[in-house]
Design a protein around this motif. Structure first.
Motif, PDB file in Angstrom:
ATOM      1  N   ALA A  34       0.835  -1.202   0.000  1.00  0.00           N
ATOM      2  CA  ALA A  34       0.000   0.000   0.000  1.00  0.00           C
ATOM      3  C   ALA A  34       0.867   1.249   0.000  1.00  0.00           C
ATOM      4  O   ALA A  34       0.627   2.198  -0.759  1.00  0.00           O
ATOM      5  CB  ALA A  34      -0.941  -0.023   1.202  1.00  0.00           C
ATOM      6  N   VAL A  35       1.900   1.246   0.850  1.00  0.00           N
ATOM      7  CA  VAL A  35       2.790   2.414   0.928  1.00  0.00           C
ATOM      8  C   VAL A  35       3.539   2.591  -0.395  1.00  0.00           C
ATOM      9  O   VAL A  35       3.693   3.711  -0.893  1.00  0.00           O
ATOM     10  CB  VAL A  35       3.771   2.266   2.113  1.00  0.00           C
ATOM     11  CG1 VAL A  35       4.825   3.366   2.089  1.00  0.00           C
ATOM     12  CG2 VAL A  35       3.003   2.301   3.421  1.00  0.00           C
ATOM     13  N   ARG A  38       1.164   4.061  -2.819  1.00  0.00           N
ATOM     14  CA  ARG A  38       0.823   5.444  -2.463  1.00  0.00           C
ATOM     15  C   ARG A  38       1.931   6.416  -2.863  1.00  0.00           C
ATOM     16  O   ARG A  38       1.669   7.484  -3.402  1.00  0.00           O
ATOM     17  CB  ARG A  38       0.547   5.502  -0.954  1.00  0.00           C
ATOM     18  CG  ARG A  38       0.491   6.882  -0.333  1.00  0.00           C
ATOM     19  CD  ARG A  38      -0.770   7.645  -0.783  1.00  0.00           C
ATOM     20  NE  ARG A  38      -0.832   8.964  -0.169  1.00  0.00           N
ATOM     21  CZ  ARG A  38      -0.093   9.992  -0.547  1.00  0.00           C
ATOM     22  NH1 ARG A  38       0.779   9.866  -1.522  1.00  0.00           N
ATOM     23  NH2 ARG A  38      -0.221  11.160   0.047  1.00  0.00           N
ATOM     24  N   PHE A  39       3.199   6.038  -2.626  1.00  0.00           N
ATOM     25  CA  PHE A  39       4.307   6.960  -2.904  1.00  0.00           C
ATOM     26  C   PHE A  39       5.061   6.585  -4.178  1.00  0.00           C
ATOM     27  O   PHE A  39       6.118   7.124  -4.462  1.00  0.00           O
ATOM     28  CB  PHE A  39       5.272   7.019  -1.720  1.00  0.00           C
ATOM     29  CG  PHE A  39       4.646   7.611  -0.486  1.00  0.00           C
ATOM     30  CD1 PHE A  39       4.338   8.972  -0.434  1.00  0.00           C
ATOM     31  CD2 PHE A  39       4.337   6.815   0.609  1.00  0.00           C
ATOM     32  CE1 PHE A  39       3.753   9.520   0.707  1.00  0.00           C
ATOM     33  CE2 PHE A  39       3.762   7.360   1.742  1.00  0.00           C
ATOM     34  CZ  PHE A  39       3.456   8.709   1.793  1.00  0.00           C
ATOM     35  N   ASN A  40       4.499   5.627  -4.904  1.00  0.00           N
ATOM     36  CA  ASN A  40       5.115   5.223  -6.158  1.00  0.00           C
ATOM     37  C   ASN A  40       6.589   4.863  -5.955  1.00  0.00           C
ATOM     38  O   ASN A  40       7.483   5.383  -6.615  1.00  0.00           O
ATOM     39  CB  ASN A  40       4.958   6.357  -7.182  1.00  0.00           C
ATOM     40  CG  ASN A  40       5.219   5.837  -8.576  1.00  0.00           C
ATOM     41  OD1 ASN A  40       5.138   4.624  -8.821  1.00  0.00           O
ATOM     42  ND2 ASN A  40       5.542   6.736  -9.493  1.00  0.00           N
ATOM     43  N   TYR A  76       6.885   3.439   6.410  1.00  0.00           N
ATOM     44  CA  TYR A  76       7.609   4.300   5.460  1.00  0.00           C
ATOM     45  C   TYR A  76       8.836   3.590   4.910  1.00  0.00           C
ATOM     46  O   TYR A  76       9.344   2.649   5.507  1.00  0.00           O
ATOM     47  CB  TYR A  76       8.028   5.617   6.146  1.00  0.00           C
ATOM     48  CG  TYR A  76       8.848   5.433   7.405  1.00  0.00           C
ATOM     49  CD1 TYR A  76      10.239   5.318   7.338  1.00  0.00           C
ATOM     50  CD2 TYR A  76       8.232   5.385   8.652  1.00  0.00           C
ATOM     51  CE1 TYR A  76      10.982   5.153   8.495  1.00  0.00           C
ATOM     52  CE2 TYR A  76       8.974   5.224   9.811  1.00  0.00           C
ATOM     53  CZ  TYR A  76      10.353   5.110   9.725  1.00  0.00           C
ATOM     54  OH  TYR A  76      11.087   4.935  10.862  1.00  0.00           O
ATOM     55  N   ARG A 104       8.138  10.152   3.552  1.00  0.00           N
ATOM     56  CA  ARG A 104       7.144   9.453   2.742  1.00  0.00           C
ATOM     57  C   ARG A 104       6.453   8.381   3.593  1.00  0.00           C
ATOM     58  O   ARG A 104       6.658   7.196   3.424  1.00  0.00           O
ATOM     59  CB  ARG A 104       7.803   8.789   1.545  1.00  0.00           C
ATOM     60  CG  ARG A 104       8.413   9.796   0.609  1.00  0.00           C
ATOM     61  CD  ARG A 104       8.995   9.107  -0.576  1.00  0.00           C
ATOM     62  NE  ARG A 104       9.274  10.084  -1.619  1.00  0.00           N
ATOM     63  CZ  ARG A 104       9.609   9.743  -2.846  1.00  0.00           C
ATOM     64  NH1 ARG A 104       9.696   8.483  -3.195  1.00  0.00           N
ATOM     65  NH2 ARG A 104       9.847  10.673  -3.737  1.00  0.00           N
ATOM     66  N   LEU A 140       3.004   6.849   5.808  1.00  0.00           N
ATOM     67  CA  LEU A 140       1.591   6.807   6.174  1.00  0.00           C
ATOM     68  C   LEU A 140       1.528   6.394   7.627  1.00  0.00           C
ATOM     69  O   LEU A 140       2.392   5.649   8.102  1.00  0.00           O
ATOM     70  CB  LEU A 140       0.857   5.752   5.333  1.00  0.00           C
ATOM     71  CG  LEU A 140       0.669   6.017   3.846  1.00  0.00           C
ATOM     72  CD1 LEU A 140       0.018   4.804   3.183  1.00  0.00           C
ATOM     73  CD2 LEU A 140      -0.213   7.252   3.656  1.00  0.00           C
ATOM     74  N   GLU A 161      -3.584   4.670   8.385  1.00  0.00           N
ATOM     75  CA  GLU A 161      -3.763   5.059   6.975  1.00  0.00           C
ATOM     76  C   GLU A 161      -3.304   3.932   6.043  1.00  0.00           C
ATOM     77  O   GLU A 161      -3.947   3.647   5.035  1.00  0.00           O
ATOM     78  CB  GLU A 161      -2.947   6.317   6.673  1.00  0.00           C
ATOM     79  CG  GLU A 161      -3.541   7.584   7.250  1.00  0.00           C
ATOM     80  CD  GLU A 161      -2.536   8.762   7.243  1.00  0.00           C
ATOM     81  OE1 GLU A 161      -2.982   9.887   7.458  1.00  0.00           O
ATOM     82  OE2 GLU A 161      -1.321   8.536   7.034  1.00  0.00           O
ATOM     83  N   ALA A 162      -2.200   3.318   6.419  1.00  0.00           N
ATOM     84  CA  ALA A 162      -1.682   2.235   5.579  1.00  0.00           C
ATOM     85  C   ALA A 162      -2.669   1.071   5.564  1.00  0.00           C
ATOM     86  O   ALA A 162      -2.907   0.451   4.512  1.00  0.00           O
ATOM     87  CB  ALA A 162      -0.317   1.771   6.100  1.00  0.00           C
ATOM     88  N   MET A 204      -5.481   1.969   3.270  1.00  0.00           N
ATOM     89  CA  MET A 204      -5.050   1.818   1.881  1.00  0.00           C
ATOM     90  C   MET A 204      -5.097   0.353   1.447  1.00  0.00           C
ATOM     91  O   MET A 204      -5.592   0.006   0.379  1.00  0.00           O
ATOM     92  CB  MET A 204      -3.600   2.300   1.721  1.00  0.00           C
ATOM     93  CG  MET A 204      -3.422   3.795   1.670  1.00  0.00           C
ATOM     94  SD  MET A 204      -4.020   4.505   0.119  1.00  0.00           S
ATOM     95  CE  MET A 204      -2.738   3.976  -1.000  1.00  0.00           C
ATOM     96  N   LYS A 238      -8.519  -0.746   0.935  1.00  0.00           N
ATOM     97  CA  LYS A 238      -9.075  -0.243  -0.323  1.00  0.00           C
ATOM     98  C   LYS A 238      -8.601  -1.093  -1.494  1.00  0.00           C
ATOM     99  O   LYS A 238      -9.380  -1.422  -2.388  1.00  0.00           O
ATOM    100  CB  LYS A 238      -8.669   1.225  -0.531  1.00  0.00           C
ATOM    101  CG  LYS A 238      -9.519   2.197   0.268  1.00  0.00           C
ATOM    102  CD  LYS A 238      -9.287   3.615  -0.206  1.00  0.00           C
ATOM    103  CE  LYS A 238      -9.720   4.624   0.836  1.00  0.00           C
ATOM    104  NZ  LYS A 238     -11.144   4.452   1.230  1.00  0.00           N
TER     105      LYS A 238
END
Lengths: 163, 756, 291
Positions: B546-547, B550-552, B567, B574, B576, B580-581, B584, B587
């Motif tokens: 997920a991280v 999120r940060f590509n 992170y 960078r 979460l 939050e992670a 993600m 999701k």
């Protein structure tokens, strides 16, 4: 024949019908549901059932409930009456790692409470003697002794007043 | 050394507040509407045939709801060694025969305990007394009374180990000594007497609250003895007031509570009295140990030939394991180039011995350690040096048994010698004062699958939530040793969360993942800890995904969970938050909750254990020359448990072990006469009190166990081993009395003095 | 495990106690602290129908001290109260020590010295010292009071000189003569928290260098706490040299009649009587000289 007596436990009156042969331990645990008071041996040797009666630490398994009329009984549930804020003895037992299985804990705390009431800064020898009627199989007593000394300091710093 | 945030910290127990306030619920505190109270009728004879049982009078006593005997049951034998069904020798209630004083014959459930007690006195049992045997010698003699028909020799387990050319090694030895040791039975003496409450659901399923170390084993064995399916049985372990090995089998009251709950439709509770516990309870195995060891002149070990008879009492209980382990431990601590062991588990008409903290090691290693000191004396070596010379080290292998993956033994020996001022004191202490050494090694859980489980040895389920919390579910049984706290610490560390962020549900067989073999053999930190890490890593893989998304992130990034954030390593900007992670990750999976299961089963780790702990202890004693009374002045201990996940908890284990070892050495014993235990209270069963425990100093030897979670291994039992040999060695140094039959009593010391 | 059922009375006067004892007959037992009695009931050794508690009786709890009249300990005075009473600690330190060494703190907050005596266990911790100090026991019955030297009170394990309807109201300890020292030592397998396996108490009175008077009692080594008269004879009129003390120990040992039980063997007890006798004599001698 059961008789109705009034027990004053942790500051509250309880009218309860008991057999004269019922021990204080049975009545506290079975009738009043104060199960923080434990029963470890039933013969006054292990101290798990220790409560305070008029300020004295006694074995509730060898006390008759009918003898308790008019006396002030304190159990572990009465150490921190507000529930939220713990008694310094309880805090120290938690912080110092004095609790493992926890079955001796209530009795230990009551013996400690009795000791610190009369002697807020006991020596190690005095602590050992005060809990010599409370057996513990988990801790080797080391951290319990530390916790009681620590609680003594805390209580001295707050002038002995607790919640 | 790894940098940890929560692991390695003195975190207070998660249940400490509940226990400090008296709100923690133990089994006897459970009270259900309509509950009946059970009592057990026990055999007054050590060995007898049951001719007839008449329960009619008891059953007709007003208030009695159920009376049962073995005849009412499905008559299924049980025992923990399911892999070898012939070792399963126990019925929940006696069938045809009783085999020890206290053997369970019948049970009653009534509306109050007094009525149940009265009903017991109304059960009429006709017995035909049989001759009993009360020690190993009598039991294995030709023509001895047979205790179990299937086993005419009274020897129920034979275990042999052999490696190296032992005859050649003895022939080439410069010095060979042979000794016989007798070690005695002691009680677990947990403060909470055993108790169980059973309730039957509307659909006939059973829920049992019980004071146990092994919820899964109880579930399985209760199912088989009741002839129900495993999933029809739910075991809930409330808070347990200590176990130490004494609560790791299905027991009569658990069966009877369930059986009677089913039969009466009402909850049934059994709580043992302290007298019952002492009179009939499990105990540590007494053993007769013949040990022959060979050395070279310089003290190098050449060979060991060990023959042990275990006095098992009336049933196998955990005796087969004790038989295996005392042999395995005979080969531990030192490098024996050749080794032979023969262990025999013998039935006698006494309460069954079973598992107890150290599990075969305190007995076996008492002999090992005493012989090392005796050999040192005769070879003119310092007892410390002979140990240093032969000590096992990391990478050593014991053929067919194990490879030692981490070992801080030599460091522990050196450290304890330094702390205690060993070399000086060994030379200069005055008469009546003495200093002695004892060492130990112990397992971190067992490899051998005697329970024959189809499940992994340990399991954990972890659920992560978008509010930044996680829920750990495990069948691991916290019995006071603190595994709930330690497992939470491991998970908090893995996720970079705080203790407050982790909720734990443990030891409920209907909710927590299958399976966990239980709290014994010091297995939980390593085995369940590994299962927790396995589950955590599966969750982390999803969080990392997920991280990364999120940060590509470049796929080469290492990602970590720390301080509540997830992170890429070195790039905390960078990040979460953990929550939050989780959101993600959810999701990504279209709302599916983030849940993972982790498992651990030791594989390719030999036959005994994935890893060993080590340590050494020195005791200093003062012996009153006129009364023979021994006062231990101080203990020094250096021990290697790998990473101490919770140092305060590890110290607690050590300090408790010392109390138990002190009692084993000096004051605790069962006084028995004709199979009857005479000292059935804490006044006469002399467990050390606060006045008896001397000061002690401890040092953790830092090692990192590659097989353990975050480098951890055993800390709960091994330390019960060295205390008795250390005290015995110190008493010998002080008085010249060399104890070969525990306990060390004033009378034995004075007798030895007279005999000299 | 529950206790067998009984009725309970807590009278406020001795007269009521006697009338209850009379009306209830042999099924009635009086109870002070209850720590021994309730244990016996729990183990089924006693099944009284009536229990008459003494704790509400005014005056029975009194501990009184007077420099010339001596010390009186009432029937319901707690072991803990005796152990820490300032006059007892100061003037009768050995009595305080024995009380403090009885059972555990909780039991000492419930049990009484008199209860310990009336239980008449040969191992009663408080008996040897009180015997050595020539205590008298005050007994009340419906007919009035009688006073008995404590050394005539114990008749066997669990048996005393009390006849039906009688109760002990107090134990009285005379003021010791000048230059007197006392000592009590007990041994048991587990440190201090244990039932005594051997206990020896003595009171030594010195005139100059000579032992003018001595009483020596041994606990847990016979059916009742035993006096060692021949050992006393060895000491009386003598200087308490090591040699004399040594001999007295050997003699006391010869006078004891211990059994073997789970707490210790008879042989060990016999040997320990000698050791403890010598130690208490030295200690009491030292204290006598220090007065």
């Amino acid at each position: 024949m059961k008789q109705v007596i009034t027990l004053n436990v942790n500051g509250a009156p309880y009218a309860v019908a008991v057999y004269p042969s019922q021990t204080l331990n049975e009545v506290l645990r079975e009738e009043l549901n104060l199960t923080g008071v434990k029963l470890g041996c039933g013969s006054g040797d292990c101290g798990a059932c220790t409560v305070l009666v008029d300020g004295l630490a006694v074995s509730s398994c060898l006390s008759l409930a009918v003898d308790m009329e008019g006396k002030a009984i304190t159990t572990v549930e009465g150490l921190a009456p507000s529930g939220e804020v713990l008694h310094p003895i309880q805090e120290s037992f938690i912080e110092k790692g004095a609790i493992q299985c926890g079955f001796c804990t209530a009795g230990m705390e009551m013996s400690a409470f009795h000791l610190l009431k009369y002697n807020p800064s006991p020596t190690e020898a005095e602590i050992k003697e005060a809990i010599s009627g409370n057996l513990c199989r988990c801790t080797g007593y080391v951290k319990i002794i530390e916790a009681i000394a620590d609680a003594g300091h805390k209580m001295a710093n707050t002038g002995g007043e607790t919640s | 050394m790894n940098q940890f945030s929560i692991v390695g910290k003195d975190v207070p127990r998660n249940d400490a507040r509940a226990k400090a306030t008296g709100s923690a619920i133990y089994t006897d505190d459970v009270k259900l509407p309509g509950m009946l109270y059970g009592q057990i009728l026990r055999s007054p004879f050590p060995h007898a045939r049951i001719l007839h049982i008449d329960t009619s009078q008891a059953a007709s006593l007003p208030g009695v709801r159920c009376v049962m005997t073995g005849e009412d049951t499905p008559k299924v034998k049980y025992g923990n060694w399911r892999l070898f069904p012939e070792t399963q020798d126990e019925y929940p209630l006696a069938i045809d025969k009783v085999r020890f004083i206290g053997d369970e014959v019948a049970a009653v459930a009534a509306v109050d305990p007094d009525i149940a007690q009265e009903a017991l006195s109304l059960i009429k049992v006709e017995y035909e007394e049989l001759p009993g045997v009360f020690d190993v010698d009598a039991a294995i003699k030709e023509g001895a009374p047979i205790i179990h028909d299937y086993c005419p020799s009274n020897i129920s387990v034979n275990r042999k180990i052999k490696y190296g050319d032992i005859d050649k090694a003895f022939a080439e030895s410069d010095y060979v000594r042979e000794d016989t040791f007798h070690v005695h039975a002691v009680s677990h003496a947990y403060l909470e007497p055993c108790a169980a409450v059973a309730q039957c659901d509307l659909d006939g399923r059973i829920t049992l609250w019980t004071s146990t170390q092994v919820p899964y084993i109880i579930q399985c064995l209760l199912a088989s003895t009741l002839q129900m399916r495993e999933n029809d049985i739910r075991i809930i372990k409330p808070f347990v007031g200590g176990g130490f090995g004494g609560k790791m089998e299905l027991r009569t009251w658990e069966f009877c509570a369930a059986f009677m709950a089913k039969k009466t439709g009402r909850p049934v509770k059994f709580t043992l009295t302290r007298e019952e516990e002492f009179l009939t309870g499990r105990r540590r195995h007494p053993m007769t140990i013949h040990s022959k060891v060979g050395f070279k002149k310089d003290g190098t070990l050449t060979a060991k030939d060990l023959k042990i008879y275990l006095d098992g009492g009336a049933y196998n209980a955990m005796g087969p394991t004790a038989t295996f382990l005392c042999g395995n431990f005979g080969a531990m601590l030192y490098r024996y180039p050749s080794y032979r062991f023969h262990g025999q588990h013998v039935y006698t008409n006494k309460p069954p011995a079973s598992a107890m903290r150290g599990f075969g090691a305190p007995q076996s290693i008492f002999a090992t350690e005493t012989q090392m000191s005796l050999a040192a004396e005769e070879l003119g070596l310092d007892p410390l040096d002979i140990r240093l010379k032969n000590a096992q080290v990391s990478g050593d292998t014991i053929p067919d048994v194990a490879t030692i993956s981490s070992c801080g033994f030599i460091e522990a020996l050196n450290k304890v010698a330094e702390m205690s001022d060993w070399r000086e004191k060994r030379k200069t202490l005055p008469k009546g004062r003495g200093i002695g050494i004892g060492c130990y090694s112990f397992i971190s859980g067992g490899v051998f699958n005697w329970f024959n489980t189809q499940y992994p040895f340990s399991a954990a389920e972890v659920r992560a939530f978008d509010d930044g919390t996680a829920h750990l579910l495990t069948m691991a049984a916290d019995i006071g040793q603190g595994c709930d706290t330690v497992l939470k610490q491991i998970l908090a560390e893995a996720f970079g969360l705080t203790m407050e962020d982790i909720r734990i549900t443990s030891a409920d067989t209907a909710i927590t993942p299958q399976a966990d073999l239980g709290a014994w053999g010091s297995r939980l930190t390593l085995m369940n800890g590994n299962a927790v890490l396995d589950a955590a890593n599966k969750i982390k893989a999803q969080l990392f995904g997920a991280v990364s998304a999120r940060f590509n992130l470049n796929v080469i990034h290492e990602i970590e969970c720390k301080d509540g954030k997830v992170y890429p390593k070195g790039r905390p900007d960078r990040s979460l938050s953990f929550g939050e992670a989780v959101a993600m990750a959810q999701k990504i999976n279209r709302g599916e909750p983030l849940v993972a299961r982790g498992y651990y089963t030791p594989r390719n780790k030999g036959l005994v254990t994935p890893s060993f702990s080590f340590g050494a202890q020195v005791a200093e004693v003062e012996v009153d020359q006129a009364t023979g009374v021994v006062q231990v002045q101080k203990f020094w201990t250096a021990h290697d448990c790998g990473t101490a996940i919770n140092p305060m908890a590890v110290e607690g284990q050590l300090e408790g072990s010392i109390q138990m070892g002190l009692g084993y050495a000096l004051s605790e014993q069962f006084v028995m006469e004709g199979g009857k235990t005479l000292n059935t209270n804490f006044l006469d069963y002399k467990m050390p009190s606060s006045m008896d425990v001397p000061p002690s100093e401890v040092v953790h030897i830092e090692t990192y166990e590659p097989e353990g979670p975050m480098g951890a291994k055993e800390a709960g039992e091994g330390l019960a081993i060295p205390t008795a040999p250390a005290i015995a060695d110190a008493v010998c140094h002080a008085t010249g009395y060399r104890c070969k039959d525990l306990p060390i009593t004033p009378e034995k010391i004075l007798r030895a003095k007279r005999d000299r | 495990m529950s206790l067998s059922h009984f009725d309970h009375y807590a009278p406020a006067t001795l007269e009521e106690v006697f009338s209850l004892l009379q009306s209830k007959g042999p099924g009635a037992r009086v109870m002070a602290g209850g720590t021994d009695l309730l244990l016996k009931i729990r183990h089924g050794a006693l099944k009284p129908k009536y229990i008459i508690g003494l704790k509400n009786i005014r005056g029975l709890k009194t501990i009184s001290f007077d420099a010339s009249a001596g010390l009186t300990i009432g029937a319901t005075a707690l072991l803990a109260e005796v152990a820490r009473h300032p006059d007892i600690v100061k003037h009768y330190p050995t009595i305080a020590q024995a009380a403090r060494g009885t059972a555990n703190p909780q039991i000492r907050n419930m049990g009484t010295v008199i209860g310990n005596l009336c239980n008449a266990s040969p191992a009663a911790d408080n008996a040897p010292t009180l015997l050595a100090m020539d205590a008298q026991i005050r007994i009340r019955g419906p007919e009035g009071e009688r006073v008995l030297p404590l050394d005539q009170f114990f008749k066997g394990p669990g048996v005393t000189a009390l006849v039906p309807l009688e109760i002990v109201t107090a134990v009285h300890v005379p003021a010791p003569p000048p230059n007197t020292g006392t000592a009590y030592l007990s041994l048991s397998a587990r440190g201090k928290m244990d039932c005594t396996a051997v206990g020896v108490a003595t009171m030594v009175t010195m005139t100059g260098k000579t032992c003018a008077g001595v009483r020596l009692f041994v606990g847990a080594c016979g059916p009742v706490p035993l006096r060692a008269p021949k050992a006393e004879d060895i000491l009386r009129g003598q200087e308490l040299t090591e040699e004399v003390v040594e001999k007295a120990g050997t003699q006391a040992s010869a006078e004891s009649r211990p059994i073997s039980d789970m707490r210790a063997s008879g042989d060990y007890r016999t040997e320990m009587v000698a050791v403890l006798t010598r130690r208490v004599l030295r200690e009491a001698h030292h204290r006598a000289l220090a007065c």
